[in-house]
Design a protein around this motif. Structure first.
Motif, PDB file in Angstrom:
ATOM      1  N   THR A  79       0.847  -1.181   0.000  1.00 29.17           N
ATOM      2  CA  THR A  79       0.000   0.000   0.000  1.00 29.17           C
ATOM      3  C   THR A  79       0.888   1.237   0.000  1.00 29.17           C
ATOM      4  OG1 THR A  79      -1.671  -1.186   1.256  1.00 29.17           O
ATOM      5  CG2 THR A  79      -1.845   1.215   1.194  1.00 29.17           C
ATOM      6  N   ALA A  80       0.718   2.068  -1.012  1.00 31.19           N
ATOM      7  CA  ALA A  80       1.512   3.285  -1.092  1.00 31.19           C
ATOM      8  C   ALA A  80       0.982   4.322  -0.115  1.00 31.19           C
ATOM      9  CB  ALA A  80       1.469   3.828  -2.515  1.00 31.19           C
ATOM     10  N   PHE A  81       1.854   5.127   0.411  1.00 37.82           N
ATOM     11  CA  PHE A  81       1.523   6.217   1.335  1.00 37.82           C
ATOM     12  C   PHE A  81       0.819   5.716   2.592  1.00 37.82           C
ATOM     13  CE2 PHE A  81       1.251   8.079  -2.990  1.00 37.82           C
ATOM     14  CZ  PHE A  81       2.382   8.865  -2.925  1.00 37.82           C
ATOM     15  N   GLY A  82       1.235   4.590   3.113  1.00 40.42           N
ATOM     16  CA  GLY A  82       0.597   4.036   4.309  1.00 40.42           C
ATOM     17  C   GLY A  82       0.771   4.921   5.523  1.00 40.42           C
ATOM     18  N   LEU A  83       1.984   5.439   5.728  1.00 43.78           N
ATOM     19  CA  LEU A  83       2.246   6.296   6.888  1.00 43.78           C
ATOM     20  C   LEU A  83       1.523   7.628   6.757  1.00 43.78           C
ATOM     21  CD1 LEU A  83       3.802   6.500   9.527  1.00 43.78           C
ATOM     22  CD2 LEU A  83       5.702   7.459   8.254  1.00 43.78           C
ATOM     23  N   ILE A  84       1.467   8.158   5.547  1.00 41.46           N
ATOM     24  CA  ILE A  84       0.782   9.439   5.333  1.00 41.46           C
ATOM     25  C   ILE A  84      -0.720   9.274   5.550  1.00 41.46           C
ATOM     26  CG2 ILE A  84       0.244  11.203   3.601  1.00 41.46           C
ATOM     27  CD1 ILE A  84       3.038  10.666   2.430  1.00 41.46           C
ATOM     28  N   ARG A  85      -1.279   8.185   5.063  1.00 39.48           N
ATOM     29  CA  ARG A  85      -2.716   7.936   5.264  1.00 39.48           C
ATOM     30  C   ARG A  85      -3.036   7.769   6.743  1.00 39.48           C
ATOM     31  NH1 ARG A  85      -4.260   3.630   0.517  1.00 39.48           N
ATOM     32  NH2 ARG A  85      -3.901   5.048  -1.221  1.00 39.48           N
ATOM     33  N   MET A  86      -2.184   7.051   7.456  1.00 38.91           N
ATOM     34  CA  MET A  86      -2.414   6.848   8.884  1.00 38.91           C
ATOM     35  C   MET A  86      -2.361   8.186   9.620  1.00 38.91           C
ATOM     36  SD  MET A  86      -0.254   4.639  11.646  1.00 38.91           S
ATOM     37  CE  MET A  86       1.052   5.823  11.616  1.00 38.91           C
ATOM     38  N   THR A  87      -1.386   9.015   9.270  1.00 39.62           N
ATOM     39  CA  THR A  87      -1.264  10.327   9.907  1.00 39.62           C
ATOM     40  C   THR A  87      -2.472  11.201   9.579  1.00 39.62           C
ATOM     41  OG1 THR A  87       1.130  10.142   9.715  1.00 39.62           O
ATOM     42  CG2 THR A  87       0.257  12.325  10.155  1.00 39.62           C
TER      43      THR A  87
END
Length: 99
Positions: A55-63
């Motif tokens: 999954t791309a941008f997993g950390l950004i989505r979580m934030t």
């Protein structure tokens, strides 16, 4: 081979437990259970499956999800604390810090 030995031993144990144990009607049979398989790692033929898509941008989505909800929770708790102080239900005392 190991599964057949396990089935035979379980069959023997359940047969003896049925003879020696109490409340025989409430026990479930171990023979009806199947051997668990991990279908997420291998296919039904035994071949190893390729790695799943990342999954791309997993950390950004979580934030993007966590930060707004933390902010909303902070606002709710701040307003509720102000409401409690306004009605003299909970008033913090500053006398504890004088030691």
């Amino acid at each position: 081979m190991a599964s057949s030995v396990l089935r035979c031993s379980l069959k023997h144990i359940t047969r003896n437990a049925g003879i020696l144990g109490r409340n025989n009607g409430s026990k479930t049979s171990y023979l009806n259970r199947t051997t668990p398989t991990r279908s997420a790692v291998s296919s039904s033929s035994g071949a190893i499956l390729p790695k799943p898509d990342k999954t791309a941008f997993g950390l950004i989505r979580m934030t993007a999800v966590v930060v707004p909800f933390l902010y909303v929770g902070t606002l709710i708790s701040k307003n509720f604390a102000a409401l409690l102080e306004e009605h003299d239900i909970f008033v913090p005392e500053d006398d504890d810090d004088d030691d």
